[in-house]
Design an enzyme around this catalytic site. Structure first.
Site, mmCIF file in Angstrom:
data_model
loop_
_atom_site.group_PDB
_atom_site.id
_atom_site.type_symbol
_atom_site.label_atom_id
_atom_site.label_comp_id
_atom_site.label_asym_id
_atom_site.label_seq_id
_atom_site.Cartn_x
_atom_site.Cartn_y
_atom_site.Cartn_z
ATOM 1 N N GLU A 490 50.689 17.704 14.972
ATOM 2 C CA GLU A 490 49.994 17.582 16.249
ATOM 3 C C GLU A 490 50.823 18.127 17.414
ATOM 4 O OE1 GLU A 490 47.157 14.103 16.737
ATOM 5 O OE2 GLU A 490 48.661 13.237 15.398
ATOM 6 N N SER A 622 45.418 10.666 13.915
ATOM 7 C CA SER A 622 44.150 10.089 13.498
ATOM 8 C C SER A 622 43.273 11.019 12.681
ATOM 9 C CB SER A 622 43.378 9.618 14.735
ATOM 10 O OG SER A 622 43.197 10.701 15.634
ATOM 11 N N TYR A 688 39.417 18.058 19.054
ATOM 12 C CA TYR A 688 40.211 18.771 20.054
ATOM 13 C C TYR A 688 39.572 20.056 20.575
ATOM 14 C CZ TYR A 688 43.885 15.531 18.793
ATOM 15 O OH TYR A 688 44.595 14.396 18.574
ATOM 16 N N ARG A 727 44.363 2.858 22.323
ATOM 17 C CA ARG A 727 42.959 3.205 22.101
ATOM 18 C C ARG A 727 42.595 2.770 20.694
ATOM 19 N NH1 ARG A 727 42.854 8.643 21.284
ATOM 20 N NH2 ARG A 727 42.207 8.223 19.138
ATOM 21 N N ASP A 729 39.906 2.830 17.728
ATOM 22 C CA ASP A 729 38.742 3.560 17.223
ATOM 23 C C ASP A 729 37.960 2.668 16.272
ATOM 24 O OD1 ASP A 729 39.662 5.731 18.656
ATOM 25 O OD2 ASP A 729 40.743 6.588 16.944
ATOM 26 N N GLU A 742 41.339 2.257 13.332
ATOM 27 C CA GLU A 742 42.775 2.336 13.591
ATOM 28 C C GLU A 742 43.043 2.109 15.066
ATOM 29 O OE1 GLU A 742 43.448 7.105 14.121
ATOM 30 O OE2 GLU A 742 43.542 6.276 12.097
ATOM 31 N N ASN A 744 45.555 3.510 18.148
ATOM 32 C CA ASN A 744 46.447 4.599 18.574
ATOM 33 C C ASN A 744 47.287 4.099 19.747
ATOM 34 O OD1 ASN A 744 47.501 7.004 19.781
ATOM 35 N ND2 ASN A 744 45.918 8.178 18.730
ATOM 36 N N GLY A 748 45.812 10.420 23.356
ATOM 37 C CA GLY A 748 45.912 11.768 23.868
ATOM 38 C C GLY A 748 45.538 11.857 25.336
#
Length: 784
Positions: A490, A622, A688, A727, A729, A742, A744, A748
């Protein structure tokens, strides 16, 4: 460090120094060795040398034209050299000693060379456990003021002389003579001044009787007509006088001895009239010395006695002694504004006590902090209670690790034991590199802070001055290092996040700069931007992926003692390990997908789990390495793809429903984001690629489901021990039940990222969000 047998057999006779063509000094940057270099050069001898590391003294020597090399190799030695060693040089491991033996060169101690240089002078040698440097400087200052123009050699820099040497041309030489390793026996004294004597340097002398016998032999070595001038207030010095055969003169500052001193040396202290009952504080106020402290009164009296016996004009000598401002690291004031910073060489309990008494008297009513570095394990071992008792005279005590010189650690000997016994407020900070920043944080305007010890603690005072300026400068902007890039899959995403963060921080007035830590470490091993007085106040972790957001970078920041954004090292590592995180969340009563974990090299055992499934690395970003598997034929390739990113992977049930993400800031859930990928699958490309996914804020959920998702995100944040911004999800099943996929810990911050969109919906623009993340990290750091 020297041993008696080594001294007796390993060095060449002193007289051979006269035939040398050049003098090579090993350890030339030390105070005593640099003084010797200058003495040799002033007599037109060729001088060069080496030292382990560059420092202020090696730089000064190079600026003065000396040939100084950093690092020990032996390659710079030449035939005809005399090799002169400081006593800190180990003969068995020194490359210069090995090379000297190959070339058949003479090897000498520093004290031998000094004694050889002083052979034509009448030498006043000042020895004793405490006060040698100051008393030597006072005698020199008194004789200079009286016009005797002596050569003076001191074991520290005298600021008034711009170094440790005053190069006079008279018949007298005043020299600091150290009892350690019997080095003073290489001198030929006319007068010996003994300031005091306590058991010290036990690694060499072993016991009191051996130390006293050595000093007695030195006192007995005075030339015909010479004198032992000793402090009769001190029991150890008095014992030496009792055992010595030399003519002896005792001086003192107690009522009895000061009166006797004044009677023996007529009018010794002008303006002083001693009456019965006179006490030391009254004497101190009458002398008007530039240097504070009762111990310096004794030093001054001894110095004036020595000057008088050298036929100096009494009144002129007294004025020189009175005006003497001292040596570096002897109650040396480095900074005296809103904070007072003092540097002092005290490294024995008696010296510590005297220094603190002097500071108490000079700065009455002000809070006093002492930062102490013990010197040598062998010295500290038998004096731990005494050190603690002496240090307790300060309001606050900070103790750092023992400076070992060349000693190996001794079991059970630790600075922590001193700190435990101190009765005032005490703290043990093992790393000296953290002293300045920690002491600056605990200090307030008006405080007096003294760095104390004989090792590397001399770096503390200047560092504290810089730290204090950093802390108190009202014009200074908060400095932020934005960590970006990295070495994970990433990396490109992190570069986008980092650049966006940099722009936002600069727009908000922060002093922000980028740093790719992985690139710096792997290419140059250089993290200089993260240490020192120009280090950042906080590191903004705009990074993603394994060992970046998974605890590695957080651990590095912890080691560097730098605040950082996001969750702790433990919480970050836990959240990155998807299976471990699922276990924690499940125990907290939060629903997570059913699945199995597969290890690299183990059979692909899915139990009763069958496609459709989701396959993903256990500890990657992720969507990196993620596959949606609809048929059994696609399963093995998906597993192999995931295993290319991680040795452990997860195969989970493919839950169908509405994908959502719930940001949490400081434990509070923000607006829920609904994720609608055009392909129907939220993989790396959909996540993305701009425009590939529609993000709807707030999510189109039933109110009770919306509220439940927010509560679950807050609970997940808390269960994993997260902080800052996270965050979570989720998938909202058709039944309306949210399932956590999950968490995070470093969401991002790109143009397509979910957290900024959620914050914008709540009325927080991107720049304000980035600033909040920084200030949250700083607040948590201050709370810790």
């Amino acid at each position: 460090m020297r041993k008696p047998q080594e001294i007796a057999t390993a060095f060449s006779p002193r007289g051979e120094l006269a035939s040398a063509q050049r003098y090579f000094l090993v350890g030339i940057g030390g105070a005593g060795m640099s003084a010797l270099a200058r003495l040799l050069a002033a007599r037109n001898h060729r001088v060069s040398g080496t030292d382990t590391t560059a420092g202020p003294e090696t730089v000064r020597l190079q600026e003065e034209g000396f040939d100084v090399h950093i690092g020990h190799s032996g390659e710079h030695l030449q035939v005809g050299d005399a090799v002169i060693l400081t006593d800190a040089i180990d003969l068995a491991s020194s490359p210069e000693v090995a090379r000297a033996r190959e070339l058949g060169l003479g090897v000498f101690r520093r004290s031998q060379a000094l004694g050889w240089l002083l052979k034509d002078y009448q030498v006043i040698a000042v020895t004793g456990t405490h006060g040698k440097t100051t008393t030597t400087g006072m005698i020199g200052a008194g004789m200079i003021a009286a016009g005797l123009d002596p050569l003076v050699v001191v074991g520290a820099t005298i600021p008034a002389w711009y170094g440790p040497v005053h190069e006079g041309h008279g018949k007298w030489a005043v020299v600091e003579a150290c009892e350690a390793y019997d080095s003073f026996h290489d001198l030929d004294p006319a007068l010996v001044v003994l300031t005091n004597l306590e058991l010290d340097h036990v690694d060499y002398h072993e016991n009191w009787e051996n130390l006293r016998a050595s000093v007695v032999r030195f006192a007995d070595s005075v030339a015909d007509g010479g004198m032992l001038i000793y402090c009769a207030d001190d029991r150890g010095a008095s014992e030496v006088a009792e055992h010595s055969t030399a003519r002896a003169f005792g001086y003192g500052a107690s009522r009895e001895w000061l009166a006797q001193t004044l009677n023996k040396v007529q009018g010794l202290m002008p303006g002083l009239e001693i009456e019965a009952g006179t006490n030391l504080p009254e004497i101190d106020s009458l002398t008007g010395l530039a240097l504070p402290g009762k111990h310096n009164v004794l030093n001054a009296i001894g110095a004036l006695v020595a000057c008088t016996f050298a036929d100096a004009d009494r009144d002129l000598a007294y004025e020189g002694i009175r005006a003497f401002t001292g040596a570096e690291r002897r109650l040396q004031v480095l900074y005296d504004e809103d904070l007072t910073v003092v540097d002092d060489y005290a490294h024995h309990p008696t010296e510590v006590r005297a220094t603190l008494q002097a500071l108490r008297a000079k700065y009455e009513g002000r809070r006093l902090t002492v930062v102490f570095q013990p010197h040598l394990y062998s010295r500290t071992a038998g004096l731990i209670p005494e050190f603690a008792d002496a240090l307790s005279a300060a309001d606050r005590v900070v103790v750092t690790d023992i400076y070992p010189a060349r000693e190996a650690p001794m079991p059970g000997v630790s600075s922590a034991r001193i700190a435990e016994l101190v009765t005032s407020q005490a703290r043990y900070i093992p790393s000296r590199h953290l002293l300045a920043r920690e002491v600056a944080l605990m200090s307030q305007p008006g405080d007096v802070v003294v760095g104390m010890g004989a090792g590397s603690i001399q770096e503390f005072g200047p560092a504290l001055v810089r730290e204090w300026a950093r802390r108190t400068d009202p014009t200074r902007k908060t400095r932020v290092a934005v960590a970006l890039g990295g070495d994970t899959s990433e990396r490109e995403v992190s570069l986008h996040s980092g650049r966006a963060v940099l722009s936002a921080l600069r727009a908000k007035g922060y002093d922000a700069f980028p740093i790719d830590v992985s690139d710096s470490l792997l290419s140059r091993g250089d993290l200089s931007d993260l240490v020192g007085p120009n280090r950042p106040d906080v590191v903004f972790l705009a990074i993603h992926g394994t060992h970046q957001e998974g605890g590695g970078m957080q651990g590095l920041c912890e080691v560097l003692h730098l605040p950082y954004t996001g969750s702790s090292q433990l919480a970050s590592a836990l959240a990155m390990d998807k299976q471990a995180a699922k276990d924690v969340l499940a125990r907290a009563g939060l629903r997570v997908p059913r699945g199995v974990q597969i290890e690299h090299g183990e059979p692909y055992n899915l139990g009763d789990l069958q496609p459709p499934v989701v396959v993903k690395p256990n500890a990657e970003g992720s969507t990196v390495g993620l596959s949606f598997v609809e048929t059994e034929g696609d399963l093995i390739p998906a597993i192999q793809k995931a295993l290319a990113y991680d040795r452990r992977i997860l195969v989970e049930e493919w839950l169908k429903g509405t994908e959502i993400s719930v940001p949490v800031l400081d434990g509070t859930a923000y607006p829920v984001v609904e994720i609608v990928p055009r392909s129907g699958r939220y993989d790396f490309g959909m996540k993305y690629l701009p425009g590939a996914t529609e993000e709807i804020v707030p999510a189109r959920l039933e109110p009770e489901v919306y509220a439940l998702a927010q509560r679950m995100a807050e609970a997940a944040h808390a269960a994993l021990g997260c902080a800052g911004a996270t965050r979570t999800d989720m998938i909202v099943l058709d039944s309306g039940e949210p399932v956590i996929l999950e968490v995070n810990t470093l969401p991002g911050l790109t143009a397509t990222s979910l957290l900024p969109n959620s914050a914008k919906s709540a009325g927080m623009d991107f720049e304000s969000l980035v600033a909040w993340i920084v200030e949250d990290a700083l607040t948590r750091s201050k709370a810790r």
